[in-house]
Scaffold this active site. Structure first.
Site, PDB file in Angstrom:
ATOM      1  N   GLU A   1      29.282  -8.723  -8.024  1.00 30.05           N
ATOM      2  CA  GLU A   1      30.741  -8.025  -8.284  1.00 30.05           C
ATOM      3  C   GLU A   1      30.461  -7.418  -9.652  1.00 30.05           C
ATOM      4  O   GLU A   1      31.006  -6.335  -9.709  1.00 30.05           O
ATOM      5  CB  GLU A   1      32.071  -8.678  -8.013  1.00 30.05           C
ATOM      6  CG  GLU A   1      31.871  -8.965  -6.256  1.00 30.05           C
ATOM      7  CD  GLU A   1      33.358  -9.774  -6.198  1.00 30.05           C
ATOM      8  OE1 GLU A   1      33.205 -11.004  -6.529  1.00 30.05           O
ATOM      9  OE2 GLU A   1      34.259  -9.402  -5.602  1.00 30.05           O
TER      10      GLU A   1
ATOM     11  N   GLU B   1      31.557 -15.216  -0.551  1.00 34.25           N
ATOM     12  CA  GLU B   1      32.813 -15.745  -0.381  1.00 34.25           C
ATOM     13  C   GLU B   1      33.562 -16.421   0.803  1.00 34.25           C
ATOM     14  O   GLU B   1      34.319 -17.482   0.510  1.00 34.25           O
ATOM     15  CB  GLU B   1      33.873 -14.735  -1.142  1.00 34.25           C
ATOM     16  CG  GLU B   1      33.790 -14.607  -2.669  1.00 34.25           C
ATOM     17  CD  GLU B   1      32.726 -13.681  -2.959  1.00 34.25           C
ATOM     18  OE1 GLU B   1      31.999 -12.966  -1.879  1.00 34.25           O
ATOM     19  OE2 GLU B   1      32.808 -13.106  -3.807  1.00 34.25           O
TER      20      GLU B   1
HETATM   21  C1  3HC Z   1      35.830 -13.929  -7.671  1.00 35.85           C
HETATM   22  C2  3HC Z   1      34.642 -13.974  -6.730  1.00 35.85           C
HETATM   23  O1  3HC Z   1      34.670 -13.180  -5.632  1.00 35.85           O
HETATM   24  C3  3HC Z   1      34.670 -15.343  -6.153  1.00 35.85           C
HETATM   25  C4  3HC Z   1      33.272 -15.903  -6.053  1.00 35.85           C
HETATM   26  O2  3HC Z   1      32.521 -15.595  -6.815  1.00 35.85           O
HETATM   27  S1  3HC Z   1      33.196 -17.514  -5.295  1.00 35.85           S
HETATM   28  C5  3HC Z   1      31.370 -17.834  -5.363  1.00 35.85           C
HETATM   29  C6  3HC Z   1      30.490 -17.261  -4.864  1.00 35.85           C
HETATM   30  N1  3HC Z   1      29.093 -17.577  -4.936  1.00 35.85           N
HETATM   31  C7  3HC Z   1      28.532 -18.525  -4.124  1.00 35.85           C
HETATM   32  O3  3HC Z   1      29.041 -18.970  -3.123  1.00 35.85           O
HETATM   33  C8  3HC Z   1      27.167 -19.028  -4.232  1.00 35.85           C
HETATM   34  C9  3HC Z   1      27.229 -20.469  -4.389  1.00 35.85           C
HETATM   35  N2  3HC Z   1      25.864 -20.941  -4.580  1.00 35.85           N
HETATM   36  C10 3HC Z   1      24.979 -21.062  -3.734  1.00 35.85           C
HETATM   37  O4  3HC Z   1      25.079 -20.744  -2.717  1.00 35.85           O
HETATM   38  C11 3HC Z   1      23.627 -21.722  -4.148  1.00 35.85           C
HETATM   39  O5  3HC Z   1      23.811 -22.560  -5.136  1.00 35.85           O
HETATM   40  C12 3HC Z   1      22.463 -20.740  -4.677  1.00 35.85           C
HETATM   41  C13 3HC Z   1      22.002 -19.870  -3.276  1.00 35.85           C
HETATM   42  C14 3HC Z   1      22.902 -19.917  -5.772  1.00 35.85           C
HETATM   43  C15 3HC Z   1      21.280 -21.403  -5.180  1.00 35.85           C
HETATM   44  O6  3HC Z   1      20.959 -22.445  -4.187  1.00 35.85           O
HETATM   45  P1  3HC Z   1      19.901 -23.767  -4.688  1.00 35.85           P
HETATM   46  O7  3HC Z   1      18.719 -23.224  -5.273  1.00 35.85           O
HETATM   47  O8  3HC Z   1      19.548 -24.581  -3.537  1.00 35.85           O
HETATM   48  O9  3HC Z   1      20.636 -24.479  -5.780  1.00 35.85           O
HETATM   49  P2  3HC Z   1      21.860 -25.254  -5.716  1.00 35.85           P
HETATM   50  O10 3HC Z   1      21.647 -26.795  -5.943  1.00 35.85           O
HETATM   51  O11 3HC Z   1      22.749 -25.068  -4.815  1.00 35.85           O
HETATM   52  O12 3HC Z   1      22.623 -24.926  -7.165  1.00 35.85           O
HETATM   53  C16 3HC Z   1      22.079 -25.315  -8.328  1.00 35.85           C
HETATM   54  C17 3HC Z   1      23.312 -25.826  -9.277  1.00 35.85           C
HETATM   55  O13 3HC Z   1      24.091 -24.530  -9.553  1.00 35.85           O
HETATM   56  C18 3HC Z   1      25.321 -25.113  -9.093  1.00 35.85           C
HETATM   57  N3  3HC Z   1      26.035 -23.792  -8.605  1.00 35.85           N
HETATM   58  C19 3HC Z   1      25.800 -22.815  -7.711  1.00 35.85           C
HETATM   59  N4  3HC Z   1      26.517 -21.852  -7.582  1.00 35.85           N
HETATM   60  C20 3HC Z   1      27.691 -22.282  -8.441  1.00 35.85           C
HETATM   61  C21 3HC Z   1      28.904 -21.611  -8.522  1.00 35.85           C
HETATM   62  N5  3HC Z   1      29.230 -20.362  -8.123  1.00 35.85           N
HETATM   63  N6  3HC Z   1      29.689 -22.393  -9.297  1.00 35.85           N
HETATM   64  C22 3HC Z   1      29.383 -23.540 -10.162  1.00 35.85           C
HETATM   65  N7  3HC Z   1      28.239 -24.060  -9.768  1.00 35.85           N
HETATM   66  C23 3HC Z   1      27.361 -23.378  -8.954  1.00 35.85           C
HETATM   67  C24 3HC Z   1      25.308 -25.966  -7.795  1.00 35.85           C
HETATM   68  O14 3HC Z   1      26.409 -26.527  -7.561  1.00 35.85           O
HETATM   69  C25 3HC Z   1      24.136 -26.986  -8.320  1.00 35.85           C
HETATM   70  O15 3HC Z   1      24.765 -27.780  -9.363  1.00 35.85           O
HETATM   71  P3  3HC Z   1      24.175 -29.346  -9.483  1.00 35.85           P
HETATM   72  O16 3HC Z   1      22.522 -29.341  -9.726  1.00 35.85           O
HETATM   73  O17 3HC Z   1      24.898 -29.854 -10.511  1.00 35.85           O
HETATM   74  O18 3HC Z   1      24.321 -29.765  -8.085  1.00 35.85           O
END
Ligand code: 3HC
Length: 717
Positions: free
Chosen positions: A110, A130
């Protein structure tokens, strides 16, 4: 390093703002606030002609998810920084360009869409996931994405939560150019300067007005039926937030982007406080937590390289494990006891891979390359170079003991020796070994190449390095590891046994199996009810496994005579064409009227008071004994922390993720309420008080008013 955003003003007049919150550059409130400050400074600085926003290795994986927990608990408020930030990015005095490497997800995507252009590297992935967190995009995504890529594509991206890769993003106009990482910053800067100098148009996503081009947005009259249809489709999920998300998109279509943004904010804030979002956020964080195990992952260990992994047994489980290993790039050695079984195992592996080809997940050529990593053998002599062995033969104690004795003689000293047993004490499997400490459990779930969980079983003597190596293997083969202690059933099957036993009790109290299955599946959200599951697994296997629990926990089991009667009648489930259900040639289940006399005979034996239970009572009677056992599992330290059990139940038994897993759901219900209901049930079902008696952990949490996910003050957690 504290989450922040830094700014450098370059000689050419470009201000480069870098989001800094490794590893994923999530948008912590401190990042957002620093980003806004930098942006204001850059916009006001007369030296600055244009602005580039970027992040090292990853642009940003979105809003900082742990912050949601603090907002949901009331410890923090949801700041209104986001709308100002995007408005300033999009329409401030100076143009902005996003330079994207790696993930640009959720709020990250975004943020990028707020910029006037996006340049990315080939490894970029962009999307709005999300909904998987029970939320909707809350930084303008519901309004900007449709205007950038077209309503249809945007709906698909938002409703499936699936990110797209650089090439597809370019095809749909979400990014302007794909460049190698080494050129990213220079290209983004040049693009920004071109926009500042009027050599390229300044694109403001919210103001994109080419509505009449159908693939972009379509006129309201054209697209409203499509939105209605999407809503009908989304209703099937039974969730509220996808419907509200479509409402926010619709608002923007009908009343324009400003009204759309306001609706998005309203819905985002509402969803944030719903139980579904609390549960799904918990599941995301707890999933990450399973890889952090006290005494194992905090010891500074390095993973041993597991180049060749041998699997013993090519049945359904063994072939699934081989498939998962080969898919991850490991060299796999499959051992069987004769050529016929070996050929059968290899065929099953090939069939698993070809099924991925059919689903277009890989080409036939790729499948054959993966298959080429698997070698068959009948001899232990071939194990001399193995780094790990996974035993996956039938659940026969004597056989397993002999196998581990042989393995110890055939494998090199560094080789990890593991068993895939689902219930047998791993010390018993190791009884004939010279060094029984070497054994570790690697419990996969069927089908092993698809199910996402790996339950890793350790004893107090298992070396941390061995456990660490299996945790690393789990990650390598893209499974979520949950490290558990050694006991009958370990964590997953241990909490599962009261589930199947409650199901038998409910029938003996007069409930209709088909109604109970419907309540547990459609009503509660399990993939299927307990009787349909029993038929899938096989009544004979259910009885065999159940015996282990009757022996281990005689004070709290319910047997009844129904399962033995079904076994006697060879009603073993799908494989014999009938069990609780009747199956046609395509294994489609339908209620079987001939089950009734068997049920009546079992009820006569059980002598339980017949009772008409409400759907809520059915759910509580099924799951509260499961919660009770889950509490014992936590109290005994079988899991490292309650969140691990949440993940184990979601990823193995299919406990609905939107309920947050077993213990999280129990906390929603409340320990005091659960204790009260278990005591009620004990009175309702005379003679079976032991089955319902609240354990100490549960009772103490109820007395002390503390969540089960935290544990009573006396607990080791
Ligand atoms: C206002 C907005 O519209 C609302 C939002 O943005 S809601 C958030 C939307 N974003 C998401 O859902 C993405 C969430 N993340 C993911 O799907 C996956 O982490 C990824 C595809 C980016 C990477 O996956 P992968 O390579 O397997 O790494 P992964 O182990 O999951 O992540 C590495 C570290 O980053 C952290 N991390 C990833 N995304 C994060 C996030 N959005 N916030 C905080 N920490 C996050 C993980 O918790 C992990 O932490 P750790 O090593 O302490 O366990």
């Amino acid at each position: 390093m504290a989450p922040t955003a830094t700014m450098e003003i370059h000689q050419d007049g470009v201000a480069v703002i870098t989001v800094s919150h490794p590893p994923m550059n999530s948008l912590h409130p401190m990042v957002l606030s620093a980003l806004l400050d930098s942006l204001k400074t850059a916009q006001a600085d007369s030296r600055v002609k244009a602005i580039v926003v970027t992040g090292h290795k990853n642009f940003s994986a979105g809003f900082d998810i742990p912050t949601f927990v603090r907002i949901q608990s009331g410890a923090e408020t949801l700041d209104d920084v986001n709308p100002h930030l995007n408005a300033l990015l999009e329409s401030g005095p100076k143009p902005t360009v996003a330079a994207i490497e790696g993930a640009a997800l959720g709020g990250g995507c975004e943020l990028a869409m707020g910029c006037n252009a996006r340049i990315c590297t080939p490894n970029a992935q962009m999307g709005l996931p999300e909904l998987t967190l029970g939320l909707i995009p809350g930084m303008g995504g519901t309004q900007r994405l449709p205007r950038l890529v077209g309503l249809q594509k945007a709906m698909q991206m938002i409703l499936t939560s699936k990110p797209i890769k650089a090439q597809e993003a370019k095809k749909f106009g979400l990014v302007s150019q794909i460049v190698p990482p080494s050129d990213l910053l220079a290209t983004a800067k040049a693009w920004a300067l071109d926009v500042a100098a009027g050599r390229r148009p300044r694109v403001i996503a919210l103001e994109k007005a080419d509505w009449f081009v159908p693939w972009v947005m379509g006129s309201p009259n054209e697209v409203l039926p499509m939105l209605e249809m999407a809503k009908k489709q989304a209703q099937k999920s039974g969730m509220e937030h996808p419907l509200l998300c479509i409402d926010a998109i619709t608002e923007g279509v009908v009343n324009g982007p400003v009204a759309g943004l306001a609706k998005e904010q309203e819905v985002f804030k509402y969803c944030m406080q719903q139980e579904v979002a609390k549960s799904l956020v918990h599941v995301f964080l707890a999933r990450g937590g399973t890889s952090k195990v006290r005494g194992i992952t905090d010891q500074g260990l390095k993973p041993t390289k597991l180049n060749t992994v041998a699997v013993l047994g090519g049945g359904l489980m063994g072939s699934g494990i081989c498939t998962a290993l080969a898919l991850s790039g490991s060299n796999v050695l499959l051992k069987e006891i004769n050529q016929k079984f070996l050929d059968g195992g290899l065929e099953r592996i090939k069939a698993n891979l070809m099924s991925s080809v059919k689903k277009r997940k890989m080409s036939e050529k790729q499948a054959m390359a993966v298959f080429g990593r698997v070698k068959g053998t009948l001899e232990y002599a071939d194990f001399k170079d193995c780094d790990m062995v996974i035993e996956a033969v039938i659940e026969d104690v004597n056989l397993k003991q002999q196998i581990f004795k042989d393995l110890e003689d055939s494998c090199p000293p560094h080789c990890v020796l593991s068993t895939n047993t689902s219930t047998i004490d791993i010390n018993v499997c190791a009884a004939k070994m010279k060094n029984p400490k070497r054994i570790v459990g690697a419990h996969f779930f069927s089908p092993a190449h698809i199910m996402p969980l790996l339950e890793i079983v350790k004893t107090p003597d298992t070396p941390a390095q061995v456990v660490y190596d299996v945790v690393s293997l789990a990650k390598q083969i893209k499974k979520t590891p949950v490290v558990v202690g050694n006991c009958t059933g370990f964590a997953v099957n241990r909490v599962f046994f009261p589930y199947t036993m409650s199901a038998m009790m409910l029938l003996d109290m007069g409930q209709d199996p088909y109604h109970v299955d419907k309540v547990i599946s459609k009503g509660f959200g399990m993939p299927m009810g307990p009787y349909r599951l029993s038929d899938l697994v096989g009544g004979d296997i259910g009885m065999h496994v159940g015996k282990n629990f009757v022996e281990a926990f005689p004070d709290r089991v319910y047997g009844g005579t129904l399962l033995p009667k079904l076994n006697e009648l060879k009603r073993l489930g799908e494989k014999t064409g009938r069990g609780f259900y009747l199956y046609d040639a395509r294994r489609k289940a339908q209620p079987d009227p001939e089950l009734l006399p068997v049920l009546e005979a079992s009820r006569k034996d059980a002598k339980l008071p017949p009772m008409k239970l409400s759907d809520e009572e059915i759910i509580e009677m099924t799951f509260f004994p499961v919660v009770n056992e889950g509490c014992r599992v936590c109290a005994e330290g079988i899991v490292d922390k309650p969140g691990d059990l949440d993940i184990a139940t979601v990823m193995s038994m299919g406990f609905p993720a939107y309920r947050g897993g077993l213990i999280h759901w129990a906390d929603y219900k409340g320990a005091q309420y659960i204790v009260k209901r278990l005591n009620d049930f004990a009175k309702m079902v005379p003679g079976h008080a032991g089955f319902f008696a609240p354990c100490e952990y549960l009772q103490q949490c109820a007395n002390q008013g503390v969540p089960l996910g935290v544990g009573p003050t006396s607990s080791r957690l």
